[in-house]
Design a protein around this motif. Sequence first.
Motif, PDB file in Angstrom:
ATOM      1  N   ARG A  55       0.831  -1.206   0.000  1.00  0.00           N
ATOM      2  CA  ARG A  55       0.000   0.000   0.000  1.00  0.00           C
ATOM      3  C   ARG A  55       0.868   1.260   0.000  1.00  0.00           C
ATOM      4  O   ARG A  55       2.054   1.215   0.285  1.00  0.00           O
ATOM      5  CB  ARG A  55      -0.912   0.016   1.233  1.00  0.00           C
ATOM      6  CG  ARG A  55      -1.978  -1.046   1.220  1.00  0.00           C
ATOM      7  CD  ARG A  55      -2.850  -0.886   2.435  1.00  0.00           C
ATOM      8  NE  ARG A  55      -3.864  -1.925   2.531  1.00  0.00           N
ATOM      9  CZ  ARG A  55      -4.978  -1.809   3.239  1.00  0.00           C
ATOM     10  NH1 ARG A  55      -5.222  -0.689   3.907  1.00  0.00           N
ATOM     11  NH2 ARG A  55      -5.836  -2.790   3.287  1.00  0.00           N
ATOM     12  N   THR A  56       0.225   2.392  -0.252  1.00  0.00           N
ATOM     13  CA  THR A  56       0.933   3.676  -0.307  1.00  0.00           C
ATOM     14  C   THR A  56       1.304   4.175   1.086  1.00  0.00           C
ATOM     15  O   THR A  56       0.782   3.689   2.096  1.00  0.00           O
ATOM     16  CB  THR A  56       0.072   4.755  -0.979  1.00  0.00           C
ATOM     17  OG1 THR A  56      -1.053   5.029  -0.125  1.00  0.00           O
ATOM     18  CG2 THR A  56      -0.388   4.335  -2.362  1.00  0.00           C
ATOM     19  N   ARG A  57       2.174   5.162   1.105  1.00  0.00           N
ATOM     20  CA  ARG A  57       2.585   5.783   2.366  1.00  0.00           C
ATOM     21  C   ARG A  57       1.375   6.295   3.142  1.00  0.00           C
ATOM     22  O   ARG A  57       1.253   6.053   4.347  1.00  0.00           O
ATOM     23  CB  ARG A  57       3.550   6.931   2.086  1.00  0.00           C
ATOM     24  CG  ARG A  57       3.923   7.696   3.323  1.00  0.00           C
ATOM     25  CD  ARG A  57       4.709   8.969   2.990  1.00  0.00           C
ATOM     26  NE  ARG A  57       5.466   9.333   4.158  1.00  0.00           N
ATOM     27  CZ  ARG A  57       6.766   9.474   4.197  1.00  0.00           C
ATOM     28  NH1 ARG A  57       7.485   9.327   3.121  1.00  0.00           N
ATOM     29  NH2 ARG A  57       7.376   9.786   5.319  1.00  0.00           N
ATOM     30  N   GLN A  59      -1.746   5.405   3.017  1.00  0.00           N
ATOM     31  CA  GLN A  59      -2.556   4.296   3.520  1.00  0.00           C
ATOM     32  C   GLN A  59      -1.906   3.651   4.744  1.00  0.00           C
ATOM     33  O   GLN A  59      -2.584   3.305   5.709  1.00  0.00           O
ATOM     34  CB  GLN A  59      -2.767   3.249   2.431  1.00  0.00           C
ATOM     35  CG  GLN A  59      -3.684   3.713   1.319  1.00  0.00           C
ATOM     36  CD  GLN A  59      -3.713   2.720   0.177  1.00  0.00           C
ATOM     37  OE1 GLN A  59      -2.682   2.217  -0.262  1.00  0.00           O
ATOM     38  NE2 GLN A  59      -4.913   2.449  -0.313  1.00  0.00           N
ATOM     39  N   ALA A  74       6.210   0.657   3.391  1.00  0.00           N
ATOM     40  CA  ALA A  74       5.170   0.832   2.382  1.00  0.00           C
ATOM     41  C   ALA A  74       5.729   0.710   0.969  1.00  0.00           C
ATOM     42  O   ALA A  74       6.941   0.725   0.758  1.00  0.00           O
ATOM     43  CB  ALA A  74       4.511   2.205   2.552  1.00  0.00           C
ATOM     44  N   GLU A  75       4.827   0.653   0.022  1.00  0.00           N
ATOM     45  CA  GLU A  75       5.129   0.668  -1.407  1.00  0.00           C
ATOM     46  C   GLU A  75       6.220  -0.341  -1.779  1.00  0.00           C
ATOM     47  O   GLU A  75       7.221   0.000  -2.396  1.00  0.00           O
ATOM     48  CB  GLU A  75       5.466   2.095  -1.852  1.00  0.00           C
ATOM     49  CG  GLU A  75       4.278   3.027  -1.636  1.00  0.00           C
ATOM     50  CD  GLU A  75       4.512   4.435  -2.125  1.00  0.00           C
ATOM     51  OE1 GLU A  75       5.326   4.633  -3.046  1.00  0.00           O
ATOM     52  OE2 GLU A  75       3.837   5.343  -1.592  1.00  0.00           O
TER      53      GLU A  75
END
Length: 86
Positions: A55-57, A59, A74-75
């Motif tokens: 997931r993104t930062r 999120q 993340a990511e």
Amino acid sequence: MTSIRILYSDLDGTMVGRGGSFFRGSDFDSTTLRPAEALVALHRAGVVLSLVSGRTRAQLQEAARIFGADGFIAEMGAIIGWDHGR
């Protein structure tokens, strides 16, 4: 005896189950408090929690806040956040 200091946990399919729910059972029809009870026990034991996800930062920052995590990755490992996601 080695004590556990940090737990790295995947988010989807591990911390949250089917449909992204923390309280649904694996059959998705039942509800359960077992994940919440395990998380409370982890925090009470003083074990640091770091969430790991593709997931993104943004999120992961939000998820870290909700679960009381100290950090996240993340990511797909491209971003590391610490100190409660900051």
